[in-house]
Design a protein around this motif. Sequence first.
Motif, short mmCIF file in Angstrom:
data_model
loop_
_atom_site.label_atom_id
_atom_site.label_comp_id
_atom_site.label_asym_id
_atom_site.label_seq_id
_atom_site.Cartn_x
_atom_site.Cartn_y
_atom_site.Cartn_z
N UNK A 519 0.86 -1.17 0.00
CA UNK A 519 0.00 0.00 0.00
C UNK A 519 0.90 1.23 0.00
N UNK A 520 0.50 2.24 -0.74
CA UNK A 520 1.30 3.46 -0.86
C UNK A 520 0.45 4.67 -0.52
N UNK A 521 0.94 5.50 0.39
CA UNK A 521 0.34 6.81 0.64
C UNK A 521 1.18 7.84 -0.10
N UNK A 522 0.54 8.81 -0.73
CA UNK A 522 1.30 9.71 -1.59
C UNK A 522 0.76 11.13 -1.56
N UNK A 523 1.65 12.03 -1.98
CA UNK A 523 1.30 13.42 -2.27
C UNK A 523 1.93 13.76 -3.61
N UNK A 524 1.14 14.19 -4.57
CA UNK A 524 1.62 14.60 -5.89
C UNK A 524 1.41 16.11 -6.05
N UNK A 525 2.44 16.80 -6.48
CA UNK A 525 2.37 18.25 -6.66
C UNK A 525 2.94 18.58 -8.03
N UNK A 526 2.31 19.52 -8.75
CA UNK A 526 2.83 19.90 -10.04
C UNK A 526 2.22 21.18 -10.55
N UNK A 527 2.94 21.79 -11.47
CA UNK A 527 2.43 23.00 -12.13
C UNK A 527 2.96 23.07 -13.54
N UNK A 528 2.09 23.42 -14.47
CA UNK A 528 2.49 23.68 -15.84
C UNK A 528 2.46 25.17 -16.11
N UNK A 529 3.46 25.66 -16.83
CA UNK A 529 3.60 27.10 -17.09
C UNK A 529 3.56 27.32 -18.59
N UNK A 530 2.64 28.16 -19.05
CA UNK A 530 2.47 28.41 -20.48
C UNK A 530 3.51 29.42 -20.97
N UNK A 531 3.53 29.63 -22.26
CA UNK A 531 4.50 30.52 -22.88
C UNK A 531 4.33 31.94 -22.36
N UNK A 532 5.44 32.59 -22.08
CA UNK A 532 5.49 33.97 -21.60
C UNK A 532 4.83 34.15 -20.23
N UNK A 533 4.57 33.05 -19.53
CA UNK A 533 4.04 33.15 -18.18
C UNK A 533 5.11 32.79 -17.16
N UNK A 534 4.87 33.16 -15.91
CA UNK A 534 5.80 32.86 -14.82
C UNK A 534 5.15 31.90 -13.83
N UNK A 535 6.01 31.36 -12.98
CA UNK A 535 5.51 30.46 -11.94
C UNK A 535 4.54 31.20 -11.03
N UNK A 536 3.42 30.56 -10.73
CA UNK A 536 2.40 31.15 -9.86
C UNK A 536 1.91 30.06 -8.93
N UNK A 537 2.15 30.22 -7.65
CA UNK A 537 1.79 29.17 -6.69
C UNK A 537 0.30 28.89 -6.66
N UNK A 538 -0.50 29.86 -7.13
CA UNK A 538 -1.94 29.64 -7.16
C UNK A 538 -2.34 28.61 -8.22
N UNK A 539 -1.44 28.38 -9.18
CA UNK A 539 -1.74 27.41 -10.23
C UNK A 539 -1.23 26.01 -9.89
N UNK A 540 -0.61 25.86 -8.73
CA UNK A 540 -0.13 24.55 -8.31
C UNK A 540 -1.29 23.57 -8.17
N UNK A 541 -1.08 22.36 -8.63
CA UNK A 541 -2.06 21.30 -8.46
C UNK A 541 -1.47 20.26 -7.50
#
Length: 580
Positions: A519-541
């Motif tokens: 059995x595995x317990x997990x946390x997955x985190x990721x964010x995709x950034x489109x062209x000419x955009x910057x990292x935004x923590x609000x877009x984190x999944x």
Amino acid sequence: MYKSGKDNKLLRIFVFPLIIFLFSSIALAQNEKVKQVLIEGNKTFTDSQIKDRLKLKKGAEFYSTLFFSDIDTINKFYNEQGYKYAKISASYDIEGNDISITIDIFEGNPLKVKKIIVNDSKFELVKITKKFYGDIYSKSLISTLKSSIIDYLSNKGYFQPKVSLSETINNKTDVTVNINIEEGNIHYFGDIMFTGLNKIDKKYIKKRLTFEKGDRYSKEKVIKYRKLLYDLNVFRHIQIKYYEREKKEVDLLFDITEDKFKWVGFNVGYTTPATTRFGLEWGNNNFLNRLLILKFTNDNNIDFNKNYYEVNSNLNLTQPRFFFNRFSWENNLGLKFEKDGKTKYSKIMYSSLFTKEIRKDYFFTFGFEKKLTFYEDLDIEGSGAEKNKWLISNNLVAKYYYDNIERKLNPVKDSFYVSLFQRFSGSILKGDWQYLYGNYDTTFYKNLYRSKFIALFHINYKIYSSINNKLKVPYDELISLGGVYDIRGYNYKGIGDEFYRAIIINIAERVKIYKKLWVESFVDIGEGIKRNEKFNKENLKATTGLELRYIFPFLVLRAGYAYKISDKGEGYYLTIGQIF
């Protein structure tokens, strides 16, 4: 002659009670069992390490012979671990049919290696011997030191050298180890023979040899050659026999048992609400009976709600140990068809790649790719792609990676994987696209407890960069996120598929439940950034959940539940294959 009568009656009166008494005594003796075993005074070794070596464990029938045998066993164990002056005493108490055993241990100080003297100075053994200084002089140390020297001599041309060790104890704590070497004469490889080959031509085996008749003997070369043969995945068993000849030659016999060459695999999966994945794989590790590897794969993804489908087919032909056994040469021909709400296209792909093992666990891959893409429908603003025309992509690729993971399906030892991948497209290579793509991936596995609790950490960063201030990427090759292989709980490409940068982090702990079930317990985190955009923590999944894993010999069956922390939803999935 015996006659019945009064004497017989008298016999029954005295003999029968005696028989009953004897049987009851035996029965009582057999019912005496060990209630508990107490270990006292041990500091270096745990109770369980000592109890595992005992014959009289809790619940066992008690015998005094085994009691004294166990004392000798523990005393021998401490001696073998370097505690020559350890003293073991034991006693037992009887309460009815229950016996409590108490073992008292005085460990004393262990013997440690202070000096190592070699009788023959012509051998440079300092690199071998110096790493044993200060170690406890145990049975395992003696065996390791001896085998290390024998291996060293065997790789220098000496066949079956003899090494003996003796020790001198000083002050009851320090040991001087004396090494006596009888190396014998230098030997050379003689005849190299093969038996057991039925379908594989011997010449394809011999051409992979890294030594030949007349070369100086080296056992290491023989062992490495056997590993090379095993890596071809066509042999079930390889036994090596050595024959010493009068002319200081060593003949080798490789007695081989061939394995099955062909295989078929399947890939199926389902993610709520309506994404289905299925595929198959067929392979032959001895194509044309020339040890060529031919593999065909087909993967398909369908989303019934969004009228989406993706079809991938690939034909792979690999020649292991190509060009003087220095490279593995891999050729791929692929076809891809995809349709979603924005585009419909077809793609033809070809690649020719060379892989070299630089040293143990370190690999380098480089090569060329060519891709042709035909867009029938393309409703994407700013994509820069033309419709109804074959668009050409010419790429150079390079990948450097380290991999010391032994069991790929379900690693249980401390290990890690690091991969650095680059693709250069366009510019001086011409073509309709121009970009630099990087994919940097690493995974760490940590054995927390007895290979039953495994911690995992995975991070993956992908990025498209411009070349000479020009960035033009095929729409279908942009980075996508979502699915059972990156952010669990989302549909395939459910987070998006138009990203120029992306970061994925997976943290998990796997616990063994029963045999092959985990059995595995997990946390997955990721964010995709489109062209000419910057990292935004609000877009984190981010998602978290539980996953059941059943380990088959060649695949992993995964079924899980994931809760979407970011979007307040949930998803279920069933799939085959690893996430990382």
